[in-house]
Design a protein around this motif. Structure first.
Motif, PDB file in Angstrom:
ATOM      1  N   GLU A  99       0.830  -1.203   0.000  1.00 16.66           N
ATOM      2  CA  GLU A  99       0.000   0.000   0.000  1.00 16.66           C
ATOM      3  C   GLU A  99       0.865   1.254   0.000  1.00 16.66           C
ATOM      4  O   GLU A  99       0.593   2.224  -0.737  1.00 16.66           O
ATOM      5  CB  GLU A  99      -0.920  -0.017   1.223  1.00 16.66           C
ATOM      6  CG  GLU A  99      -1.925   1.116   1.263  1.00 16.66           C
ATOM      7  CD  GLU A  99      -2.876   0.990   2.427  1.00 16.66           C
ATOM      8  OE1 GLU A  99      -2.683   1.701   3.433  1.00 16.66           O
ATOM      9  OE2 GLU A  99      -3.804   0.152   2.354  1.00 16.66           O
ATOM     10  N   ALA A 100       1.907   1.255   0.825  1.00 16.02           N
ATOM     11  CA  ALA A 100       2.816   2.400   0.860  1.00 16.02           C
ATOM     12  C   ALA A 100       3.509   2.583  -0.490  1.00 16.02           C
ATOM     13  O   ALA A 100       3.689   3.707  -0.971  1.00 16.02           O
ATOM     14  CB  ALA A 100       3.856   2.208   1.970  1.00 16.02           C
ATOM     15  N   SER A 101       3.894   1.463  -1.123  1.00 16.74           N
ATOM     16  CA  SER A 101       4.540   1.533  -2.429  1.00 16.74           C
ATOM     17  C   SER A 101       3.603   2.128  -3.475  1.00 16.74           C
ATOM     18  O   SER A 101       4.021   2.937  -4.317  1.00 16.74           O
ATOM     19  CB  SER A 101       4.989   0.127  -2.854  1.00 16.74           C
ATOM     20  OG  SER A 101       5.558   0.152  -4.144  1.00 16.74           O
ATOM     21  N   ALA A 102       2.324   1.739  -3.425  1.00 15.67           N
ATOM     22  CA  ALA A 102       1.350   2.285  -4.376  1.00 15.67           C
ATOM     23  C   ALA A 102       1.189   3.786  -4.183  1.00 15.67           C
ATOM     24  O   ALA A 102       1.072   4.548  -5.163  1.00 15.67           O
ATOM     25  CB  ALA A 102       0.013   1.567  -4.211  1.00 15.67           C
ATOM     26  N   LEU A 103       1.197   4.236  -2.930  1.00 17.03           N
ATOM     27  CA  LEU A 103       1.081   5.673  -2.666  1.00 17.03           C
ATOM     28  C   LEU A 103       2.306   6.430  -3.186  1.00 17.03           C
ATOM     29  O   LEU A 103       2.181   7.532  -3.732  1.00 17.03           O
ATOM     30  CB  LEU A 103       0.899   5.907  -1.163  1.00 17.03           C
ATOM     31  CG  LEU A 103      -0.448   5.444  -0.583  1.00 17.03           C
ATOM     32  CD1 LEU A 103      -0.445   5.581   0.939  1.00 17.03           C
ATOM     33  CD2 LEU A 103      -1.589   6.253  -1.192  1.00 17.03           C
ATOM     34  N   LEU A 104       3.497   5.844  -3.010  1.00 15.17           N
ATOM     35  CA  LEU A 104       4.705   6.482  -3.531  1.00 15.17           C
ATOM     36  C   LEU A 104       4.681   6.560  -5.058  1.00 15.17           C
ATOM     37  O   LEU A 104       5.137   7.529  -5.652  1.00 15.17           O
ATOM     38  CB  LEU A 104       5.941   5.726  -3.054  1.00 15.17           C
ATOM     39  CG  LEU A 104       6.301   5.890  -1.579  1.00 15.17           C
ATOM     40  CD1 LEU A 104       7.473   4.977  -1.208  1.00 15.17           C
ATOM     41  CD2 LEU A 104       6.653   7.345  -1.268  1.00 15.17           C
ATOM     42  N   ASP A 105       4.135   5.513  -5.696  1.00 11.77           N
ATOM     43  CA  ASP A 105       4.013   5.546  -7.154  1.00 11.77           C
ATOM     44  C   ASP A 105       3.038   6.628  -7.598  1.00 11.77           C
ATOM     45  O   ASP A 105       3.260   7.301  -8.612  1.00 11.77           O
ATOM     46  CB  ASP A 105       3.549   4.182  -7.678  1.00 11.77           C
ATOM     47  CG  ASP A 105       4.669   3.160  -7.714  1.00 11.77           C
ATOM     48  OD1 ASP A 105       5.840   3.554  -7.517  1.00 11.77           O
ATOM     49  OD2 ASP A 105       4.387   1.969  -7.931  1.00 11.77           O
ATOM     50  N   GLU A 106       1.953   6.797  -6.855  1.00 11.95           N
ATOM     51  CA  GLU A 106       0.998   7.861  -7.185  1.00 11.95           C
ATOM     52  C   GLU A 106       1.661   9.225  -7.062  1.00 11.95           C
ATOM     53  O   GLU A 106       1.442  10.122  -7.894  1.00 11.95           O
ATOM     54  CB  GLU A 106      -0.224   7.773  -6.276  1.00 11.95           C
ATOM     55  CG  GLU A 106      -1.142   6.605  -6.595  1.00 11.95           C
ATOM     56  CD  GLU A 106      -2.396   6.616  -5.744  1.00 11.95           C
ATOM     57  OE1 GLU A 106      -2.693   7.672  -5.136  1.00 11.95           O
ATOM     58  OE2 GLU A 106      -3.086   5.585  -5.676  1.00 11.95           O
ATOM     59  N   LEU A 107       2.468   9.398  -6.019  1.00 12.56           N
ATOM     60  CA  LEU A 107       3.191  10.660  -5.855  1.00 12.56           C
ATOM     61  C   LEU A 107       4.165  10.872  -7.008  1.00 12.56           C
ATOM     62  O   LEU A 107       4.276  11.980  -7.546  1.00 12.56           O
ATOM     63  CB  LEU A 107       3.945  10.658  -4.520  1.00 12.56           C
ATOM     64  CG  LEU A 107       4.815  11.886  -4.230  1.00 12.56           C
ATOM     65  CD1 LEU A 107       3.969  13.156  -4.181  1.00 12.56           C
ATOM     66  CD2 LEU A 107       5.589  11.703  -2.933  1.00 12.56           C
ATOM     67  N   ALA A 108       4.857   9.800  -7.404  1.00 15.81           N
ATOM     68  CA  ALA A 108       5.794   9.903  -8.525  1.00 15.81           C
ATOM     69  C   ALA A 108       5.071  10.251  -9.825  1.00 15.81           C
ATOM     70  O   ALA A 108       5.593  11.001 -10.655  1.00 15.81           O
ATOM     71  CB  ALA A 108       6.574   8.594  -8.675  1.00 15.81           C
ATOM     72  N   GLU A 109       3.868   9.705 -10.019  1.00 15.08           N
ATOM     73  CA  GLU A 109       3.100  10.036 -11.221  1.00 15.08           C
ATOM     74  C   GLU A 109       2.744  11.513 -11.245  1.00 15.08           C
ATOM     75  O   GLU A 109       2.786  12.159 -12.299  1.00 15.08           O
ATOM     76  CB  GLU A 109       1.832   9.179 -11.275  1.00 15.08           C
ATOM     77  CG  GLU A 109       2.082   7.719 -11.601  1.00 15.08           C
ATOM     78  CD  GLU A 109       0.813   6.896 -11.563  1.00 15.08           C
ATOM     79  OE1 GLU A 109      -0.277   7.508 -11.406  1.00 15.08           O
ATOM     80  OE2 GLU A 109       0.891   5.665 -11.698  1.00 15.08           O
ATOM     81  N   VAL A 110       2.381  12.054 -10.090  1.00  8.95           N
ATOM     82  CA  VAL A 110       2.079  13.494  -9.996  1.00  8.95           C
ATOM     83  C   VAL A 110       3.324  14.305 -10.344  1.00  8.95           C
ATOM     84  O   VAL A 110       3.272  15.261 -11.129  1.00  8.95           O
ATOM     85  CB  VAL A 110       1.575  13.854  -8.586  1.00  8.95           C
ATOM     86  CG1 VAL A 110       1.467  15.367  -8.423  1.00  8.95           C
ATOM     87  CG2 VAL A 110       0.227  13.189  -8.320  1.00  8.95           C
ATOM     88  N   ASP A 111       4.476  13.923  -9.771  1.00  9.02           N
ATOM     89  CA  ASP A 111       5.713  14.648 -10.044  1.00  9.02           C
ATOM     90  C   ASP A 111       6.143  14.469 -11.496  1.00  9.02           C
ATOM     91  O   ASP A 111       6.642  15.405 -12.129  1.00  9.02           O
ATOM     92  CB  ASP A 111       6.822  14.155  -9.112  1.00  9.02           C
ATOM     93  CG  ASP A 111       6.591  14.571  -7.658  1.00  9.02           C
ATOM     94  OD1 ASP A 111       5.858  15.566  -7.448  1.00  9.02           O
ATOM     95  OD2 ASP A 111       7.119  13.904  -6.764  1.00  9.02           O
ATOM     96  N   SER A 112       5.944  13.269 -12.036  1.00 12.10           N
ATOM     97  CA  SER A 112       6.333  13.007 -13.426  1.00 12.10           C
ATOM     98  C   SER A 112       5.524  13.842 -14.396  1.00 12.10           C
ATOM     99  O   SER A 112       6.022  14.258 -15.444  1.00 12.10           O
ATOM    100  CB  SER A 112       6.165  11.515 -13.733  1.00 12.10           C
ATOM    101  OG  SER A 112       6.556  11.217 -15.047  1.00 12.10           O
ATOM    102  N   ALA A 113       4.257  14.092 -14.058  1.00  9.24           N
ATOM    103  CA  ALA A 113       3.393  14.880 -14.941  1.00  9.24           C
ATOM    104  C   ALA A 113       3.885  16.314 -15.076  1.00  9.24           C
ATOM    105  O   ALA A 113       3.501  17.020 -16.027  1.00  9.24           O
ATOM    106  CB  ALA A 113       1.962  14.867 -14.404  1.00  9.24           C
ATOM    107  N   GLN A 114       4.745  16.748 -14.151  1.00  9.69           N
ATOM    108  CA  GLN A 114       5.271  18.111 -14.216  1.00  9.69           C
ATOM    109  C   GLN A 114       6.507  18.223 -15.100  1.00  9.69           C
ATOM    110  O   GLN A 114       7.039  19.314 -15.285  1.00  9.69           O
ATOM    111  CB  GLN A 114       5.622  18.594 -12.794  1.00  9.69           C
ATOM    112  CG  GLN A 114       4.489  18.486 -11.799  1.00  9.69           C
ATOM    113  CD  GLN A 114       3.255  19.242 -12.241  1.00  9.69           C
ATOM    114  OE1 GLN A 114       3.344  20.377 -12.700  1.00  9.69           O
ATOM    115  NE2 GLN A 114       2.092  18.610 -12.113  1.00  9.69           N
ATOM    116  N   CYS A 115       6.979  17.074 -15.610  1.00  7.74           N
ATOM    117  CA  CYS A 115       8.166  17.103 -16.463  1.00  7.74           C
ATOM    118  C   CYS A 115       7.865  17.873 -17.750  1.00  7.74           C
ATOM    119  O   CYS A 115       6.754  17.851 -18.267  1.00  7.74           O
ATOM    120  CB  CYS A 115       8.619  15.685 -16.819  1.00  7.74           C
ATOM    121  SG  CYS A 115       9.289  14.796 -15.404  1.00  7.74           S
TER     122      CYS A 115
END
Length: 478
Positions: free
Chosen positions: A248-264
Motif C-alpha cells: 500500500e505504501a509503495s502504491a502511494l509512492l508511485d501515485e506521488l511519482a506520477e504526480v511529479d512526473s506529470a510536471q516534467c
C-alpha cells in the motif's frame, strides 16, 4: 478425522476457486508452471476440476534448467503426469548462465520467466504459497530492500520483460498477448499443501537441492523459520500483513511519482530542473519510479544516490554518462535519457541496398524503409549508375538539403536538428557511390532530389523499441 481432512481439502479448493472466479474470464487459457514438486502437483490437481467447471483451456509448461543430474527424470515425470490427465505439456530446456554478482537461484528464475513471457497463454499459474511470501519478505529485508521490494507478491501481475529487452528512452510499451502471472495459493501454507497431497495420494518429485542450506531460502526454511514458529506461530500471516502494508505504501509512492512526473517538460523523460524543484526524498522516488517504468532492474541504493547527485549538479552542457548493469543514463539539454548500453558498429561498416522495401539494420538498432514516390525523395534517375550503400558517419560529411543554401557540414545539421550525440553515432547515411545523398530526418542532397515528375525513393528510419533511439521514427525530409 476423515471428515476433518476432507473439510481442509475442500477449503483449499474453495480458496483456489475464489481466486480464479475473481481474476479469470471464461475462455482464458491457463498454463500451469509445473516443476513436478509437491506445490505444483497439488496446484495441477486442484485446477483440473475447476477449469472444467469454468470452461477454461488448461495446459502446462515445465522448465528443465539442466542444473540437477535428475533434471531429465523430472521432465519425464511431468510428461507422464500430464499425459495421465490429458493435459498438453510444453517442456522448455534452458541453459542457465551465471553472471558476476548473480546467484544461481536468480539466474534460473530469470530463465523461467523468459520462458513464461513468451508463452501463448493468458495466465501462467504459479504454485507460490504463504510460506513463500514469508521467505521472500525476510530475504528482501535482509537485502535492505525498500517498500516495493518488501511488498507482498500479488495474486496477479503481468510478466514484465527485463532490462535487456525493455530499456528505452520512453516508458515500457504495452505488448499484446503478454501473459499474466496468477498465484491462487498465496494464502495457503506449505503444511496445508503437503497435507492435501498426502490425502489425495498424489505423487511428486523432490529436488535434492531443497535441503542445501547454502541457499539463502533453504536456510530460512530449515534453520530459521522452525525456530521462529516456536515463539511466533502466526508469523506467516503476520508477515503477510506487513507486506500488504508495504504494498500500500509503495502504491502511494508511485501515485506521488506520477504526480511529479506529470510536471516534467517532456512526457516520459525527466527534466533536471524538475528534479531540482523537489526535495531529495521526492526526487529519489521519482528517479526510482522512472527507472522502473523503463523496465530497468534498479541499481543499489548507493548507486542510485550517486546518479541523483550527478543529475542534480549537472549543467545544460554537461555530458553526463552513468552506467550500471547494461543500462546507461545520459543527459542532453537537461533531459534525462535512459537506454540500453549498445556497442557502436565498426567505423567501416556498410551495407549495400539491393532494392528491398524494408531493410533491418540491427547494428543501428532499427529498420530502413524505402518507398517509391513521384516527385519526392531521391531521384532514381540520378542514382541508377551507382550502387546505394548505408554507412556510418566518419566525420567531415557534407550535405545540401536546401538548394537555396550552400552545402553544410553534417555535424552542424545534426546539431541543429537537436539529435543527441549518441544517436548521431548510429544514424544511417545513404550513399550513391562515394557521394552522400540522403540523411533520414535531415534531407536529400539538392543534386539528388527527385524532380516533380520524376520517380523518387523516400527513405524512412524506424528505430526498434529498446534501441538507443527509443522507438523514435525519423522520416525523410525533402
Amino acid at each position: 478425522m476423515a471428515s476433518s481432512r476432507k473439510s481442509k481439502s475442500d477449503n483449499i479448493s474453495r480458496r483456489a476457486q475464489h481466486v480464479l472466479r475473481t481474476q479469470v474470464q471464461t475462455g482464458d487459457h491457463l498454463t500451469v508452471a509445473l516443476s513436478g514438486g509437491v506445490d505444483s502437483a497439488v496446484l495441477l490437481h486442484l485446477l483440473v476440476p475447476l477449469v472444467s467447471q469454468m470452461q477454461l483451456p488448461l495446459s502446462a509448461v515445465h522448465v528443465n534448467h539442466g542444473i540437477s543430474p535428475n533434471a531429465d527424470k523430472w521432465s519425464e515425470f511431468c510428461r507422464n503426469l500430464c499425459q495421465s490427465r490429458n493435459i498438453p505439456l510444453e517442456i522448455a530446456r534452458v541453459k542457465v548462465m551465471r553472471e558476476p554478482g548473480i546467484s544461481l537461484e536468480a539466474a534460473a528464475r530469470e530463465e523461467r520467466y523468459r520462458i513464461f513471457r513468451n508463452l501463448q497463454t493468458d495466465y501462467v499459474v504459479l504454485a507460490q504459497h504463504l510460506d513463500d511470501q514469508a521467505e521472500t519478505l525476510l530475504l528482501q529485508l535482509l537485502r535492505g530492500a525498500g517498500v516495493k521490494g518488501l511488498s507482498a507478491m500479488p495474486v496477479v501481475r503481468t510478466v514484465r520483460k527485463e532490462m535487456d529487452e525493455q530499456v528505452s528512452t520512453g516508458p515500457v510499451p504495452a505488448l499484446e498477448r503478454r501473459p499474466k502471472l496468477l498465484r491462487p495459493l498465496l494464502d495457503v501454507s506449505r503444511r496445508e499443501i503437503e497435507d492435501y497431497a498426502r490425502e489425495h495420494a498424489l505423487q511428486w518429485i523432490t529436488d535434492e537441492s531443497n535441503d542445501e542450506v547454502s541457499f539463502d531460502r533453504n536456510f530460512l526454511r530449515h534453520a530459521l523459520f522452525p525456530l521462529l514458529e516456536m515463539r511466533f506461530p502466526a508469523y506467516r500471516t503476520t508477515f503477510l500483513r506487513a507486506s500488504r502494508h508495504m504494498a500500500e505504501a509503495s502504491a502511494l509512492l508511485d501515485e506521488l511519482a506520477e504526480v511529479d512526473s506529470a510536471q516534467c517538460a517532456v512526457p516520459g523523460k525527466l527534466h533536471v530542473e524538475d528534479l531540482r524543484k523537489l526535495g531529495l526524498p521526492r526526487a529519489r522516488n521519482l528517479l526510482r519510479y522512472t527507472l522502473a517504468q523503463h523496465g530497468v532492474i534498479l541499481p543499489s541504493t548507493v548507486k542510485l544516490e550517486e546518479i541523483l547527485r550527478q543529475l542534480l549538479s549537472s549543467c545544460p552542457d554537461t555530458k553526463l554518462h552513468v552506467i550500471f548493469g547494461n543500462t546507461e543514463i545520459r543527459c542532453f539539454r537537461s533531459r534525462v535519457h535512459i537506454r540500453k548500453v549498445q556497442a557502436i558498429p565498426a567505423a567501416r561498416w556498410h551495407l549495400v541496398w539491393q532494392g528491398e522495401e524494408c531493410l533491418p539494420t540491427p547494428e543501428f538498432g532499427g529498420t530502413l524503409r524505402f518507398t517509391r514516390c513521384i516527385g519526392a525523395g531521391i531521384g532514381l534517375q540520378k542514382i541508377n549508375e551507382q550502387s546505394i550503400t548505408i554507412r556510418l558517419r566518419q566525420g567531415g560529411e557534407r550535405l545540401r538539403p536546401d538548394c537555396n543554401r550552400p552545402r553544410r557540414s553534417l555535424k552542424n545539421l545534426l546539431r541543429e536538428a537537436s539529435l543527441p550525440p549518441w544517436q548521431r553515432q548510429r544514424l544511417p547515411l545513404i550513399f550513391s557511390g562515394e557521394q552522400l545523398v540522403c540523411v533520414p530526418g535531415i534531407g536529400v542532397d539538392c543534386d539528388f532530389q527527385a524532380a516533380d515528375d520524376e520517380q523518387g525513393l523516400v527513405v524512412e528510419w524506424q528505430a526498434n523499441p529498446g534501441s538507443p533511439w527509443g522507438g523514435r521514427e525519423i522520416p525523410h525530409s525533402a
